[in-house]
Design a protein around this motif. Structure first.
Motif, PDB file in Angstrom:
ATOM      1  N   THR A 200       0.820  -1.219   0.000  1.00  9.97           N
ATOM      2  CA  THR A 200       0.000   0.000   0.000  1.00  9.97           C
ATOM      3  C   THR A 200       0.851   1.265   0.000  1.00  9.97           C
ATOM      4  O   THR A 200       0.313   2.374   0.073  1.00  9.97           O
ATOM      5  CB  THR A 200      -0.920   0.037   1.237  1.00  9.97           C
ATOM      6  N   ASP A 201       2.181   1.115  -0.006  1.00 12.70           N
ATOM      7  CA  ASP A 201       3.112   2.258   0.046  1.00 12.70           C
ATOM      8  C   ASP A 201       3.026   3.019   1.365  1.00 12.70           C
ATOM      9  O   ASP A 201       3.361   4.206   1.431  1.00 12.70           O
ATOM     10  CB  ASP A 201       2.848   3.236  -1.122  1.00 12.70           C
ATOM     11  N   PHE A 202       2.550   2.344   2.403  1.00 15.34           N
ATOM     12  CA  PHE A 202       2.402   2.994   3.715  1.00 15.34           C
ATOM     13  C   PHE A 202       3.744   3.495   4.238  1.00 15.34           C
ATOM     14  O   PHE A 202       3.850   4.625   4.731  1.00 15.34           O
ATOM     15  CB  PHE A 202       1.778   2.007   4.713  1.00 15.34           C
ATOM     16  N   PHE A 203       4.785   2.676   4.136  1.00 19.28           N
ATOM     17  CA  PHE A 203       6.077   3.036   4.708  1.00 19.28           C
ATOM     18  C   PHE A 203       6.779   4.139   3.908  1.00 19.28           C
ATOM     19  O   PHE A 203       7.429   5.013   4.479  1.00 19.28           O
ATOM     20  CB  PHE A 203       6.969   1.798   4.804  1.00 19.28           C
ATOM     21  N   SER A 204       6.614   4.125   2.606  1.00 21.70           N
ATOM     22  CA  SER A 204       7.254   5.153   1.783  1.00 21.70           C
ATOM     23  C   SER A 204       6.563   6.506   1.926  1.00 21.70           C
ATOM     24  O   SER A 204       7.183   7.562   1.754  1.00 21.70           O
ATOM     25  CB  SER A 204       7.259   4.724   0.311  1.00 21.70           C
ATOM     26  N   GLU A 205       5.273   6.484   2.255  1.00 20.16           N
ATOM     27  CA  GLU A 205       4.516   7.733   2.387  1.00 20.16           C
ATOM     28  C   GLU A 205       4.344   8.155   3.844  1.00 20.16           C
ATOM     29  O   GLU A 205       3.711   9.177   4.122  1.00 20.16           O
ATOM     30  CB  GLU A 205       3.132   7.565   1.743  1.00 20.16           C
ATOM     31  N   PHE A 206       4.910   7.378   4.766  1.00 21.78           N
ATOM     32  CA  PHE A 206       4.717   7.650   6.195  1.00 21.78           C
ATOM     33  C   PHE A 206       5.302   9.009   6.570  1.00 21.78           C
ATOM     34  O   PHE A 206       6.462   9.303   6.297  1.00 21.78           O
ATOM     35  CB  PHE A 206       5.393   6.549   7.024  1.00 21.78           C
ATOM     36  N   ASN A 207       4.478   9.851   7.217  1.00 18.82           N
ATOM     37  CA  ASN A 207       4.911  11.189   7.617  1.00 18.82           C
ATOM     38  C   ASN A 207       4.085  11.648   8.809  1.00 18.82           C
ATOM     39  O   ASN A 207       2.909  11.981   8.676  1.00 18.82           O
ATOM     40  CB  ASN A 207       4.756  12.171   6.451  1.00 18.82           C
ATOM     41  N   LEU A 208       4.705  11.663   9.989  1.00 21.39           N
ATOM     42  CA  LEU A 208       3.983  12.028  11.207  1.00 21.39           C
ATOM     43  C   LEU A 208       3.658  13.519  11.281  1.00 21.39           C
ATOM     44  O   LEU A 208       2.983  13.960  12.195  1.00 21.39           O
ATOM     45  CB  LEU A 208       4.792  11.608  12.443  1.00 21.39           C
ATOM     46  N   GLU A 209       4.164  14.297  10.325  1.00 18.28           N
ATOM     47  CA  GLU A 209       3.791  15.708  10.277  1.00 18.28           C
ATOM     48  C   GLU A 209       2.392  15.877   9.702  1.00 18.28           C
ATOM     49  O   GLU A 209       1.793  16.955   9.781  1.00 18.28           O
ATOM     50  CB  GLU A 209       4.800  16.491   9.435  1.00 18.28           C
ATOM     51  N   ASN A 210       1.878  14.802   9.135  1.00 14.72           N
ATOM     52  CA  ASN A 210       0.517  14.793   8.604  1.00 14.72           C
ATOM     53  C   ASN A 210      -0.454  14.572   9.771  1.00 14.72           C
ATOM     54  O   ASN A 210      -0.511  13.492  10.352  1.00 14.72           O
ATOM     55  CB  ASN A 210       0.381  13.677   7.558  1.00 14.72           C
ATOM     56  N   ASP A 211      -1.218  15.597  10.141  1.00 11.81           N
ATOM     57  CA  ASP A 211      -2.126  15.506  11.289  1.00 11.81           C
ATOM     58  C   ASP A 211      -3.194  14.433  11.099  1.00 11.81           C
ATOM     59  O   ASP A 211      -3.565  13.732  12.041  1.00 11.81           O
ATOM     60  CB  ASP A 211      -2.801  16.862  11.537  1.00 11.81           C
ATOM     61  N   ASP A 212      -3.718  14.306   9.856  1.00  8.54           N
ATOM     62  CA  ASP A 212      -4.736  13.287   9.591  1.00  8.54           C
ATOM     63  C   ASP A 212      -4.186  11.890   9.858  1.00  8.54           C
ATOM     64  O   ASP A 212      -4.872  11.031  10.435  1.00  8.54           O
ATOM     65  CB  ASP A 212      -5.211  13.372   8.134  1.00  8.54           C
ATOM     66  N   LEU A 213      -2.939  11.676   9.466  1.00  9.38           N
ATOM     67  CA  LEU A 213      -2.314  10.374   9.678  1.00  9.38           C
ATOM     68  C   LEU A 213      -2.106  10.100  11.156  1.00  9.38           C
ATOM     69  O   LEU A 213      -2.368   8.990  11.630  1.00  9.38           O
ATOM     70  CB  LEU A 213      -0.971  10.299   8.941  1.00  9.38           C
ATOM     71  N   LYS A 214      -1.669  11.103  11.902  1.00  7.94           N
ATOM     72  CA  LYS A 214      -1.438  10.922  13.338  1.00  7.94           C
ATOM     73  C   LYS A 214      -2.735  10.561  14.061  1.00  7.94           C
ATOM     74  O   LYS A 214      -2.760   9.646  14.883  1.00  7.94           O
ATOM     75  CB  LYS A 214      -0.828  12.188  13.947  1.00  7.94           C
ATOM     76  N   TRP A 215      -3.801  11.290  13.752  1.00  7.77           N
ATOM     77  CA  TRP A 215      -5.083  10.989  14.384  1.00  7.77           C
ATOM     78  C   TRP A 215      -5.598   9.613  13.973  1.00  7.77           C
ATOM     79  O   TRP A 215      -6.127   8.856  14.802  1.00  7.77           O
ATOM     80  CB  TRP A 215      -6.109  12.062  14.009  1.00  7.77           C
ATOM     81  N   SER A 216      -5.437   9.287  12.700  1.00  8.01           N
ATOM     82  CA  SER A 216      -5.895   7.981  12.203  1.00  8.01           C
ATOM     83  C   SER A 216      -5.164   6.842  12.883  1.00  8.01           C
ATOM     84  O   SER A 216      -5.772   5.830  13.253  1.00  8.01           O
ATOM     85  CB  SER A 216      -5.697   7.897  10.684  1.00  8.01           C
ATOM     86  N   LEU A 217      -3.854   6.990  13.072  1.00  6.39           N
ATOM     87  CA  LEU A 217      -3.079   5.956  13.748  1.00  6.39           C
ATOM     88  C   LEU A 217      -3.533   5.804  15.197  1.00  6.39           C
ATOM     89  O   LEU A 217      -3.575   4.691  15.736  1.00  6.39           O
ATOM     90  CB  LEU A 217      -1.585   6.294  13.695  1.00  6.39           C
ATOM     91  N   GLY A 218      -3.886   6.918  15.831  1.00  8.34           N
ATOM     92  CA  GLY A 218      -4.400   6.856  17.196  1.00  8.34           C
ATOM     93  C   GLY A 218      -5.720   6.106  17.259  1.00  8.34           C
ATOM     94  O   GLY A 218      -5.938   5.266  18.148  1.00  8.34           O
ATOM     95  N   TYR A 219      -6.602   6.396  16.297  1.00  9.93           N
ATOM     96  CA  TYR A 219      -7.896   5.700  16.244  1.00  9.93           C
ATOM     97  C   TYR A 219      -7.700   4.205  15.986  1.00  9.93           C
ATOM     98  O   TYR A 219      -8.401   3.366  16.574  1.00  9.93           O
ATOM     99  CB  TYR A 219      -8.782   6.300  15.152  1.00  9.93           C
ATOM    100  N   VAL A 220      -6.757   3.866  15.106  1.00 13.46           N
ATOM    101  CA  VAL A 220      -6.498   2.457  14.796  1.00 13.46           C
ATOM    102  C   VAL A 220      -5.981   1.728  16.031  1.00 13.46           C
ATOM    103  O   VAL A 220      -6.355   0.578  16.291  1.00 13.46           O
ATOM    104  CB  VAL A 220      -5.475   2.316  13.649  1.00 13.46           C
ATOM    105  N   PHE A 221      -5.118   2.390  16.796  1.00 11.30           N
ATOM    106  CA  PHE A 221      -4.590   1.747  18.000  1.00 11.30           C
ATOM    107  C   PHE A 221      -5.702   1.461  19.005  1.00 11.30           C
ATOM    108  O   PHE A 221      -5.774   0.367  19.577  1.00 11.30           O
ATOM    109  CB  PHE A 221      -3.519   2.629  18.659  1.00 11.30           C
ATOM    110  N   ILE A 222      -6.586   2.439  19.213  1.00  7.64           N
ATOM    111  CA  ILE A 222      -7.722   2.236  20.125  1.00  7.64           C
ATOM    112  C   ILE A 222      -8.615   1.112  19.609  1.00  7.64           C
ATOM    113  O   ILE A 222      -9.069   0.248  20.365  1.00  7.64           O
ATOM    114  CB  ILE A 222      -8.537   3.539  20.270  1.00  7.64           C
ATOM    115  N   LEU A 223      -8.881   1.136  18.299  1.00  7.03           N
ATOM    116  CA  LEU A 223      -9.700   0.104  17.666  1.00  7.03           C
ATOM    117  C   LEU A 223      -9.078  -1.276  17.836  1.00  7.03           C
ATOM    118  O   LEU A 223      -9.779  -2.258  18.124  1.00  7.03           O
ATOM    119  CB  LEU A 223      -9.864   0.423  16.179  1.00  7.03           C
ATOM    120  N   SER A 224      -7.763  -1.360  17.671  1.00  2.84           N
ATOM    121  CA  SER A 224      -7.059  -2.642  17.767  1.00  2.84           C
ATOM    122  C   SER A 224      -7.033  -3.162  19.196  1.00  2.84           C
ATOM    123  O   SER A 224      -7.270  -4.349  19.441  1.00  2.84           O
ATOM    124  CB  SER A 224      -5.631  -2.495  17.241  1.00  2.84           C
TER     125      SER A 224
END
Length: 291
Positions: A200-224
């Protein structure tokens, strides 16, 4: 505490946890693709379960591994992707209501696969449930013309997988500890999930400066953590101390929680869809009601 009281406590807790999962999926999709979400959910959940349950995996007997693996793919792997894909086109509340078909499918599969006899009342309940589902989908398509309700198929297929998984746990894994089942489920599915994540190119596009990505990762962790890891252990225990149909009845209460979250998040919901929801739950009630 008696087993009867305990199973109801498990049912309520699972309803709250899983009822909140649909809005978490929706929020996670803001910064992630469905395949990234599904993969991360499996990987994070698997790591959590293996940390706490790895030592117990060695106690799984060889003849149980086939069912453990099948249970893992049907109960966790495919639904993790299917629900994420579905919610790219349909509201989280609608997905939760469609998920209430699990008890009906549990009965149907019990008839077709596990040779469990049915009554006329159960057949009527199944028919009513599917009528409610049809109304819900068609009305939703009218209310939200920009949404593709063919994606509801992903949810319906997932309910068939969940129903199969419930029967497998009850019939073939009754004597295996709930945490052991959960950890064993995720051991064979982490690797394919990681492979999908890489594509999915997740690692090549990974950027924690992206606020949407940071929030999404937080939601995924809670979900998991809550929606998958803890909930899986509780659900496996519920199946063992009750019946497949009772355990799958958690889907009766989940839509209430999911609808509250959906309305708070601005999702539209009509009285016709409310009526369809009642029809689905009526069908489920009739199919599971004792004499």
């Amino acid at each position: 505490m008696s087993t009867n009281s305990l199973k109801w406590i498990y049912l309520v807790i699972l309803s709250i946890i899983w009822g909140s999962s649909f809005i978490l999926i929706k929020k996670s999709l803001i910064g992630l693709t469905p395949y990234q979400l599904g993969s991360l959910r499996i990987i994070i959940t698997g790591l959590i379960l293996l940390i706490f349950g790895y030592s117990s995996i060695k106690n799984i007997k060889k003849d149980k591994w086939f069912w453990i693996i099948i249970s893992g793919f049907l109960g966790s792997f495919f639904p993790s992707f299917f629900f994420a894909i579905a919610e790219t086109e349909i509201d989280s509340a609608i997905a939760s209501i469609l998920n209430s078909l699990v008890p009906l499918n549990t009965i149907l599969l019990g008839l077709a696969v596990f040779k469990i006899t049915s009554t006329r009342r159960q057949v009527i309940g199944v028919i009513i449930g599917f009528i409610g589902t049809a109304i819900l989908i068609f009305r939703g398509a009218e209310l939200n013309p920009n949404q593709n309700y063919w994606y509801a198929t992903f949810v319906i297929v997932s309910t068939l997988m969940y129903a199969t998984n419930v029967n497998i746990i009850k019939k073939h894994l009754q004597d295996v500890k709930p945490l052991t089942i959960a950890a064993g489920n995720f051991l064979p599915i982490i690797v394919p999930a990681f492979i999908i994540l890489c594509y999915t190119d997740f690692f090549s596009e990974f950027n924690l400066e992206n606020d949407d990505l940071k929030w999404s990762l937080g939601y995924v962790f809670i979900l998991s953590l809550f929606g998958t890891a803890i909930a899986k252990v509780l659900f496996n225990k519920l199946v063992q101390i009750s019946t497949p149909v009772f355990a799958s009845s958690v889907t009766y209460l989940m839509p209430i929680i999911a609808l509250l979250w959906g309305v708070l998040d601005g999702e539209s919901f009509s009285w016709t869809q409310g009526l369809a929801t009642v029809i689905i739950l009526l069908g489920v009630y009739l199919a599971n009601r004792k004499k």
